[in-house]
Scaffold this active site. Sequence first.
Site, PDB file in Angstrom:
ATOM      1  CB  ILE A 247      -0.980  -0.032   1.201  1.00 50.38           C
ATOM      2  CG1 ILE A 247      -2.122   0.947   0.988  1.00 50.38           C
ATOM      3  CG2 ILE A 247      -0.261   0.207   2.516  1.00 50.38           C
ATOM      4  CD1 ILE A 247      -3.301   0.730   1.940  1.00 50.38           C
TER       5      ILE A 247
ATOM      6  N   GLY B 273       0.379  -6.472   5.285  1.00 50.76           N
ATOM      7  CA  GLY B 273      -0.512  -6.353   6.451  1.00 50.76           C
ATOM      8  C   GLY B 273       0.170  -5.631   7.588  1.00 50.76           C
TER       9      GLY B 273
ATOM     10  CB  SER C  68       4.102 -13.126  14.167  1.00 47.25           C
ATOM     11  OG  SER C  68       4.722 -12.601  15.326  1.00 47.25           O
TER      12      SER C  68
ATOM     13  CG  HIS D 175       4.129 -11.335  18.716  1.00 49.38           C
ATOM     14  ND1 HIS D 175       4.550 -11.211  20.022  1.00 49.38           N
ATOM     15  CD2 HIS D 175       5.109 -10.805  17.944  1.00 49.38           C
ATOM     16  CE1 HIS D 175       5.727 -10.596  20.048  1.00 49.38           C
ATOM     17  NE2 HIS D 175       6.087 -10.342  18.793  1.00 49.38           N
TER      18      HIS D 175
ATOM     19  CE1 TYR E 189       1.642  -8.796  13.196  1.00 46.00           C
ATOM     20  CE2 TYR E 189       2.809  -9.350  15.216  1.00 46.00           C
ATOM     21  CZ  TYR E 189       2.764  -9.290  13.841  1.00 46.00           C
ATOM     22  OH  TYR E 189       3.842  -9.724  13.110  1.00 46.00           O
TER      23      TYR E 189
END
Length: 274
Positions: free
Chosen positions: A38, A77, A114, A116, A139
């Site tokens: 983007i 993202g 990830s 995470h 996230y």
Amino acid sequence: MAEAPQKPVLLTGASGALGRVLARNLAAQGWTLRLTDIAPFPDDVPPGCTFTPADLDNGVDILRLAEGCGMILHFGGISVERPFEEIVGPNLRGLFHIYEAARREGARVLFASSNHSIGFHEREVPLDDSCQFMPDGYYGLSKAYGELMGRMYWYKHGVESVLVRIGSSFPEVKDARMLSTWLSYDDLTSLCVRATLAGKTGCSVIWGASDNARTYWRHDARESIGWAPKDSADPFAPQFAGVVSDSPIQERYQGGAYTIMGYSRKTPPPGPLF
Ligand code: 15L
């Protein structure tokens, strides 16, 4: 020159830190890359590559970009903890657009997941790739969703995925936790190469970390795709000897600082659930 894929490769998140590294390194190996993000691409577009700006939330643009591609390296993202509403478009709807494009093209996806997604696991308990998801924020939750989307598309539509739970991919080790989680840029690149060129991957999970003696992770599909990391965080260890943060929560869990972002529990849970 190393082997290059026969069909073009779509690289999302190309303007981010890891996207830029991959664009440079894979183009240098003769790969034909379609870069997208983007945000504008901040470097010169490497030879053999094109850059097209696109929003992951725009499914039609993503379908067009993926036309004729055999592989999607999905690094696009939101890549840090953010409020839920900011994550929904790029990481949830955007991921659906990526998988629909892969299904239409018969392409394989490398999903940049990830650590995470499993961040609330205790550091003391070594994890296998089959461990429970324990996201440490919105996230991480979006990364767990992404991995489950990959699994669903494999069983339902035969779309292959390599789900890479990236630890900490930076030029060098920046803190004591990264002695366990660091993934060098060269190891990241070779992982993307193997994930793309491997004959078959099915739906595989790989711990995205270099060969770190202090790792939290073991057992994954690396052998079946022919990947072995060459670098290690170990030489950085003397720099961080005895360095500990002032947060017992952060020190307890694998996700580190992400686990205390927005943390509102009065008392931490007594022990590991799994
Ligand atoms: C991630 O998933 C982030 O994208 C990155 O910026 C680091 O914070 C990394 O995790 C980490 O856990 O070190």
